[in-house]
Every structure is written in structure tokens, then in C-alpha cells.
Design a protein around this motif. Structure first.
Motif, PDB file in Angstrom:
ATOM      1  N   PHE A 124       0.822  -1.208   0.000  1.00  0.00           N
ATOM      2  CA  PHE A 124       0.000   0.000   0.000  1.00  0.00           C
ATOM      3  C   PHE A 124       0.857   1.259   0.000  1.00  0.00           C
ATOM      4  CE2 PHE A 124      -2.279  -3.371   2.144  1.00  0.00           C
ATOM      5  CZ  PHE A 124      -3.570  -3.270   1.661  1.00  0.00           C
ATOM      6  N   ASN A 167       0.893   0.455   5.796  1.00  0.00           N
ATOM      7  CA  ASN A 167      -0.026  -0.356   6.593  1.00  0.00           C
ATOM      8  C   ASN A 167       0.663  -1.502   7.322  1.00  0.00           C
ATOM      9  OD1 ASN A 167      -2.017   1.303   5.748  1.00  0.00           O
ATOM     10  ND2 ASN A 167      -2.936  -0.121   4.296  1.00  0.00           N
ATOM     11  N   LEU A 168       1.845  -1.238   7.850  1.00  0.00           N
ATOM     12  CA  LEU A 168       2.460  -2.216   8.746  1.00  0.00           C
ATOM     13  C   LEU A 168       1.698  -2.192  10.063  1.00  0.00           C
ATOM     14  CD1 LEU A 168       6.214  -1.513   8.023  1.00  0.00           C
ATOM     15  CD2 LEU A 168       4.860  -3.451   7.258  1.00  0.00           C
ATOM     16  N   PHE A 169       1.822  -3.272  10.823  1.00  0.00           N
ATOM     17  CA  PHE A 169       1.138  -3.327  12.120  1.00  0.00           C
ATOM     18  C   PHE A 169       2.055  -2.710  13.172  1.00  0.00           C
ATOM     19  CE2 PHE A 169      -0.405  -7.304   9.913  1.00  0.00           C
ATOM     20  CZ  PHE A 169      -1.504  -6.662   9.363  1.00  0.00           C
ATOM     21  N   PRO A 170       1.738  -1.517  13.664  1.00  0.00           N
ATOM     22  CA  PRO A 170       2.704  -0.782  14.488  1.00  0.00           C
ATOM     23  C   PRO A 170       2.969  -1.429  15.850  1.00  0.00           C
ATOM     24  CG  PRO A 170       0.603   0.379  14.399  1.00  0.00           C
ATOM     25  CD  PRO A 170       0.513  -0.756  13.431  1.00  0.00           C
ATOM     26  N   HIS A 171       2.044  -2.288  16.316  1.00  0.00           N
ATOM     27  CA  HIS A 171       2.240  -2.865  17.648  1.00  0.00           C
ATOM     28  C   HIS A 171       3.074  -4.139  17.600  1.00  0.00           C
ATOM     29  CE1 HIS A 171      -1.025  -4.943  15.807  1.00  0.00           C
ATOM     30  NE2 HIS A 171      -1.158  -5.790  16.789  1.00  0.00           N
ATOM     31  N   LEU A 172       3.458  -4.564  16.397  1.00  0.00           N
ATOM     32  CA  LEU A 172       4.275  -5.776  16.266  1.00  0.00           C
ATOM     33  C   LEU A 172       5.649  -5.403  15.724  1.00  0.00           C
ATOM     34  CD1 LEU A 172       1.642  -8.120  14.575  1.00  0.00           C
ATOM     35  CD2 LEU A 172       2.186  -7.941  16.988  1.00  0.00           C
ATOM     36  N   LEU A 189       3.342 -13.239  11.021  1.00  0.00           N
ATOM     37  CA  LEU A 189       1.921 -13.338  11.395  1.00  0.00           C
ATOM     38  C   LEU A 189       1.113 -14.189  10.426  1.00  0.00           C
ATOM     39  CD1 LEU A 189      -0.121 -12.023  13.494  1.00  0.00           C
ATOM     40  CD2 LEU A 189      -0.744 -10.533  11.614  1.00  0.00           C
ATOM     41  N   ALA A 190       1.137 -13.810   9.147  1.00  0.00           N
ATOM     42  CA  ALA A 190       0.300 -14.530   8.184  1.00  0.00           C
ATOM     43  C   ALA A 190       0.773 -15.970   7.953  1.00  0.00           C
ATOM     44  CB  ALA A 190       0.230 -13.760   6.876  1.00  0.00           C
ATOM     45  N   TYR A 206      10.433  -1.940  15.915  1.00  0.00           N
ATOM     46  CA  TYR A 206       9.031  -1.686  15.600  1.00  0.00           C
ATOM     47  C   TYR A 206       8.957  -0.805  14.355  1.00  0.00           C
ATOM     48  CZ  TYR A 206       7.677  -3.751  20.022  1.00  0.00           C
ATOM     49  OH  TYR A 206       7.474  -4.632  21.036  1.00  0.00           O
ATOM     50  N   LEU A 245       7.497   1.877  13.467  1.00  0.00           N
ATOM     51  CA  LEU A 245       7.600   3.336  13.550  1.00  0.00           C
ATOM     52  C   LEU A 245       9.016   3.797  13.863  1.00  0.00           C
ATOM     53  CD1 LEU A 245       4.257   4.288  15.304  1.00  0.00           C
ATOM     54  CD2 LEU A 245       4.829   4.286  12.882  1.00  0.00           C
ATOM     55  N   GLN A 246       9.895   2.829  14.180  1.00  0.00           N
ATOM     56  CA  GLN A 246      11.287   3.203  14.430  1.00  0.00           C
ATOM     57  C   GLN A 246      12.100   3.220  13.137  1.00  0.00           C
ATOM     58  OE1 GLN A 246      11.920   0.024  17.238  1.00  0.00           O
ATOM     59  NE2 GLN A 246      11.578   1.357  18.993  1.00  0.00           N
ATOM     60  N   ARG A 289       6.764  -8.504   3.785  1.00  0.00           N
ATOM     61  CA  ARG A 289       5.617  -9.131   4.436  1.00  0.00           C
ATOM     62  C   ARG A 289       4.701  -9.775   3.406  1.00  0.00           C
ATOM     63  NH1 ARG A 289       1.444  -5.529   7.864  1.00  0.00           N
ATOM     64  NH2 ARG A 289       0.907  -4.787   5.779  1.00  0.00           N
ATOM     65  N   ALA A 290       4.472  -9.049   2.310  1.00  0.00           N
ATOM     66  CA  ALA A 290       3.590  -9.602   1.279  1.00  0.00           C
ATOM     67  C   ALA A 290       4.212 -10.845   0.644  1.00  0.00           C
ATOM     68  CB  ALA A 290       3.312  -8.547   0.217  1.00  0.00           C
TER      69      ALA A 290
END
Lengths: 247, 368
Positions: free
Chosen positions: A88, A92-97, A105-106, A138, A140-141, A154-155
Motif C-alpha cells: 500500500f 499499513n504495517l502493524f505498528p504494535h508488532l 503473522l500470516a 518496531y 515506527l522506528q 511481508r507480502a
């Protein structure tokens, strides 16, 4: 020609009652083909690729992806989503992981892979996008370019047959665009089917088999890149190209 | 023009900026307005504190002697004797006096369980079993009727054990329910969405007291004759349903704040609805609403004091019961109130500190 991996047949879509966003789209994508889609904003290019993994529903026509027709059938959608990776504009990464957790994850939850194997595969993909040393951080870092490369990795972790890119470099600083494009060019050389909405015409010239120009929900023109850029047929395409290549 | 690089000469660091003296200088006497405020506050304390100390300690009566307490009232001293005299009635309510070790042990087990549950190391599957075991122990001890323990019906339960149990169970049951309702309100399925909206709006439209009255007095009228559910259970369900409606809206606020792209990313990765909620959406949404949720937990803890009106004498009710019936001690209700205030404060303050710790843990992913 081999059987298409994606096939749009007279696909139509409306937002609300009167915004006709996709008009009679006919498009066949061969396996391994690399397509760049461009066009002014609001022309329906994002909507077009978001229909492929059912982030948007089309309302008329037939859309077949990897031999499965998209409908309300949840099983069919899940089957297709396993074959289609998406990147995207906003990452749209998952910021809490952590980065690694984003990648595993997937495979662990959808692919039912043991944690160890998933991590091994994730590290391989992180190396591929040259960011393995950031696995424990993380999202956001990281910088925008690094985040987008993580998103690509990830994809790829689900080993999709098709990759969709929705303006992957539009939210990046100019300096970071190159590092993301380099990864995408490498990916293209690997032979994966790619559909990419972008205004990076250098990228289109370098990797695309075909460039598609959309306006007002229609495919106005499609051609191989050399012809497309040097010899555009419609006035609308000429006008658009003169604007984005003019500076 | 000289264009070679000229570094600025190093300067000595400013005088000491750490330690108590610089802190006082900077924060209490930094400028004339803060100096003025400091002086005023100190003056107020100097004027007020001696009187407070005299009332609370020097002129106060600590022994359970109502004559002395009466005398102290003339001279303006507190009567802590009322606590010394009545503490067992206040803490255990109408529970049979000689059996009060049972609620004491039960409550201690419950509090230990709560503290353990707050520590990350113990977030293991066996914690669920421990909860089941401690709840069984709690109700076993409180109810009795076996192993030589006399049976004590729930209407004799009271005081702190009742407060702690009702608050704990309401919180533990209301929280998952609130998450389910919040998700339901955002569901695409019209039936589920409508049920959740009606539930929330209906419950929010009535005061807790009327919910408790309904649970206590009206509900039995609708039950088939001969069948009855214990009033304690009915009240528990009432409080749970009531707080879950409020919390559901807080959780929904958190869900609303998660960007649409998160759900889309989860979708494209092939996660199912429940996987996406559990792994992606809820962890982020709940982290955003920790302060609001904890606000509600604290409110539930204190709202348990309302169940007195349906004759379940929890801490506040038990205190009233202990003093109202005794004309010797009734005048010293204020001191007794301060005593239960301290108990409530310990619980609520712990909860609020714990919520700060949770927030700190959750913000790790945002630290650059």
C-alpha cells in the motif's frame, strides 16, 4: 498465449449510486507479466487493482484470478488472497508488532506454519529487501523507505503468485524512492506477476511489459512501454504524459 | 573573508541542574509568581496542619471507649475508637462472628489472585485454572455447608468480601462482553448490529439503581413459581450488563481510531475476521483506551456500594449497619467513613497506578 492469471471481463463498479468508477474493464494478465497502471487521480486505477483481491467489490462483469471467479463466496476470496500479495501507499504495517512479527503473522496464522519455519522464511525475505538487521525493531522506528521494504517482504512471505502495488512510492521522500524501486525491480526480475499503480515512469520503462493508461474509469490506452512513451495514440494520453514527464 | 571552519569555543556546563536544591530552586522559586504560590501554599499548610494533626492524632481517642470518644468530641478530637470497636462488623458485615476467618481467608485469596493476575510473568494458561480454583475456594468458604463449616446464605454475606467479589466478577465478566458488543456494533450484519445498539442505548438510558431494583425485585416476578435465582447472582448480572454497555462505547471509540488500512492489510494477508480482530485491531484499539477502561473499572468498584439498596450489605452498607444500630457509636460515623474511604482509596489508587504501568508497557512500540 498462455491462459491469463487475471482476467477482467466487462467489469463495472459504482461508488454509491452515481459515481461510475470502473467502466467495462477488459484486461487479461499473463503469468509473469509486469504491468504498470497510470492515470490522473480519480481515474479508478487503485480501485482496479483493489478489485483483484476483493478489497473492493465489482458489481458487474466477471473477474477471474488464478482460475477462481471472485464472488461473495468467502472461501474463494480467501483462496485468492493467499495467491495475491499487496503493498500500500501508506505501508499499513502493524505498528504494535515488531518487523519480524509483522512478517511471521500470516504464515503462522493463515499458513499454519510452525513459528521457527515462519521466522526462517521471514528472515530470508528481509535479507532479500536488505533490511534483516532491523528485524527486532518496531515499524515506527524505521524510515519510510525501510517501512515500505518491510511491507514488500511481508507480502512476499506468503509466496504469492501475484503482487499488487498501490502507489508504493507516493508517500516517500525522494531519497527513499530509489531504495524501494530497486527492490521492486529485483522482484520483477524474479518473474512474479506484478501490477503496479505508479507514476514512476522510469520504473515503467525499466521493468514493465505493458503500460496501461486509465482515465474516468476506462482503460484509454495500453501498449508496451517504448511505444507508449514515444508514440502515444490518444490525445488524453499525450496530455497526461506531457504533464508528468514535462518537469 | 575567512571561510575556514571555526568551531565555537566550548563553554562550561551550567551550574548543577540535578539534585534536590536545584530542583527546588527551579520548580518552587523559579520566578516571582511560583515563589508567591510556594509561599502561599506553605502558609496555608502551616495554618491548617497543626489543627489537623491535633484532631487526627494528639487529641484523638484510639481505644474503643465511647465515653472517652464523647469527651474528645467536646475538645475537637477524632474518635478512631469507633474503628477499633466496630472494624469486624464494618469489614465482614452480618457474617456470623465466630466464622469470620472464612471471609478473611477468601478475600485474601481473591486479592492475592488479583495481584498475581496483574503481573506479566503470570500471564500463562494456568492462570485461568488458578482463577477457577480461587473462585471455587471463595464461594466454598463463604457458603460453607461442608467439612463442618456451617452454611451461610448469601444474604448474610457482607462488607469487604462482598465488595471485592462483586467488583472483581463484574469487571472480569463485563470486559469481554463490552468488547463483543463493541465489535457487534461495527458488524456488517444488520441483526447483530441492531441488537448491540439497542442493548447499549437501553442500558445507558437508565440509572444503575433502577437496574439493581429490577434485578432484585422485578425479575423474580417473571420467573416461574418455585424457581428462583439468588439475589446476589441477579445483582451481579445487573452490574455486569450495566458496566459492559458503557465500556462497549469506550472500546468502540478505540476501534474507530484504528486506520482502515490496518484491516485492509490484514485482509490482504488472508487473515479471517476473528484473526484480524484478535491479532491486529483489538490490541491496538484496547491500548488506546486503557485510561477510559480503567476509569470504568474504578467506577465499577465504587458502584458496588449501591447494592446496599437491595439489602446486600457490602463495605459501605456494612458500615452503616454497624453504626446505625448502636446509639453509643452512631455520632462517630464520620470517622468510620474515613476508615472505609481509606480502604476504597487503596484499591482504586492501586488500579490507577496499574493502568499507568500498562500504558507504559504498551507505548514501547511507539518509542523511537
Amino acid at each position: 498465449m498462455t491462459a491469463p492469471i487475471i482476467s477482467f471481463d466487462k467489469v463495472n463498479k459504482w461508488y454509491g449510486n452515481n459515481f461510475h468508477v470502473l467502466r467495462d474493464i477488459d484486461l487479461n494478465v499473463a503469468p509473469g507479466e509486469r504491468i504498470v497502471i497510470c492515470g490522473p487521480s480519480g481515474s479508478g486505477k487503485s480501485t482496479l487493482i483493489r478489485c483483484i483481491n476483493r478489497l473492493e467489490e465489482h458489481q458487474q462483469g466477471h473477474l477471474i484470478v488464478d482460475g477462481v471467479e471472485l464472488s461473495d463466496d468467502v472461501k474463494a476470496i480467501e483462496a485468492i488472497r493467499k495467491q495475491v500479495g499487496m503493498v500500500f501507499q501508506q505501508f499499513n504495517l502493524f505498528p504494535h508488532l515488531t518487523v519480524l512479527e509483522n512478517l511471521t503473522l500470516a504464515p503462522m496464522w493463515v499458513g499454519k506454519m510452525p513459528k521457527k519455519d515462519a521466522e526462517e522464511r521471514a528472515m530470508k525475505q528481509l535479507e532479500r529487501v536488505r533490511i534483516a538487521e532491523q528485524a527486532g525493531k518496531y515499524p515506527l522506528q524505521l524510515s519510510g523507505g525501510q517501512q515500505q521494504r518491510v511491507a514488500i517482504a511481508r507480502a512476499l512471505c506468503l509466496t504469492p503468485k501475484i503482487m499488487l502495488f498501490d502507489e508504493p512510492t507516493s508517500a516517500l521522500d525522494p531519497e527513499m524512492i530509489k531504495e524501494v524501486l530497486d527492490v521492486m525491480i529485483e522482484l520483477a526480475e524474479g518473474g512474479i506477476t506484478m501490477l503496479c499503480v505508479t507514476h514512476e515512469m522510469g520504473f515503467a520503462k525499466a521493468v514493465a511489459n505493458r503500460v496501461i493508461f486509465m482515465d474516468l474509469g476506462q482503460i484509454v490506452e495500453e501498449n508496451e512501454p517504448h511505444e507508449f512513451f514515444n508514440n502515444p495514440k490518444s490525445d488524453r494520453t499525450k496530455d497526461f504524459l506531457s504533464k508528468i514527464l514535462g518537469h | 573573508m575567512n571561510d575556514t571552519f571555526q568551531p565555537i569555543a566550548p563553554r562550561p556546563a551550567p551550574v548543577r541542574t540535578e539534585g534536590i536544591v536545584p530542583w527546588v530552586r527551579n520548580n518552587l522559586f523559579g520566578n516571582w509568581s511560583s515563589t508567591l504560590a510556594t509561599v502561599l501554599v506553605l502558609a496555608a499548610a502551616a495554618w491548617w496542619l497543626p489543627g489537623l494533626l491535633r484532631w487526627a492524632i494528639f487529641d484523638a481517642v484510639f481505644s474503643p471507649d465511647s465515653q472517652l470518644c464523647q469527651a474528645a468530641r467536646e475538645t475537637g478530637g477524632a474518635c478512631w475508637g469507633v474503628v477499633a470497636e466496630k472494624y469486624r462488623l464494618i469489614i465482614f458485615g452480618r457474617y456470623p462472628f465466630e466464622d469470620q476467618w472464612r471471609p478473611a481467608v477468601a478475600t485474601a485469596a481473591m486479592v492475592v489472585l488479583l495481584v498475581l493476575s496483574c503481573v506479566r510473568v503470570f500471564w500463562r494458561p494456568w492462570l485461568v485454572l488458578l482463577w477457577a480454583a480461587v473462585l471455587a475456594l471463595f464461594f466454598g468458604l463463604m457458603l460453607g455447608g461442608f467439612a463442618g463449616m456451617e452454611h451461610v446464605p448469601t444474604d448474610r454475606w457482607g462488607g469487604l468480601p462482598l465488595t471485592v467479589m462483586v467488583a472483581t466478577l463484574s469487571i472480569v465478566l463485563a470486559f469481554p462482553l463490552s468488547v463483543a458488543v463493541a465489535l457487534g456494533r461495527r458488524s456488517n450484519m444488520p441483526a447483530i448490529k441492531t441488537i448491540c445498539v439497542i442493548y447499549v442505548e437501553l442500558i445507558r438510558g437508565v440509572p444503575l439503581i433502577s437496574v439493581l431494583f429490577m434485578a432484585s425485585f422485578m425479575f423474580p416476578l417473571f420467573m416461574p413459581p418455585g424457581m428462583s435465582i439468588d439475589v446476589l447472582i441477579r445483582v451481579l448480572v445487573g452490574i455486569t450488563l450495566f458496566s459492559a454497555a458503557y465500556m462497549a462505547e469506550i472500546v468502540r471509540g478505540g476501534l474507530q481510531a484504528i486506520p482502515k488500512g490496518q484491516q485492509e492489510a490484514a485482509d490482504t494477508l488472508g487473515l479471517s475476521y476473528w484473526q484480524a480482530q484478535r491479532k491486529i485491531i483489538l490490541p491496538q484499539a484496547l491500548a488506546l483506551v486503557v485510561p477510559g477502561i480503567m476509569n470504568n473499572f474504578i467506577a465499577i468498584f465504587k458502584d458496588t456500594s449501591l447494592i446496599t439498596i437491595v439489602s446486600l450489605y457490602e463495605l459501605t452498607g456494612a458500615m452503616g449497619l454497624a453504626l446505625d444500630s448502636d446509639s453509643d457509636w452512631r455520632p462517630f460515623k464520620l470517622t468510620a467513613y474515613l476508615f472505609i474511604t481509606a480502604i476504597y482509596f487503596i484499591f482504586c489508587f492501586s488500579m490507577s497506578r496499574y493502568s499507568l504501568w500498562i500504558e507504559k508497557q504498551l507505548s514501547r512500540s511507539k518509542n523511537r
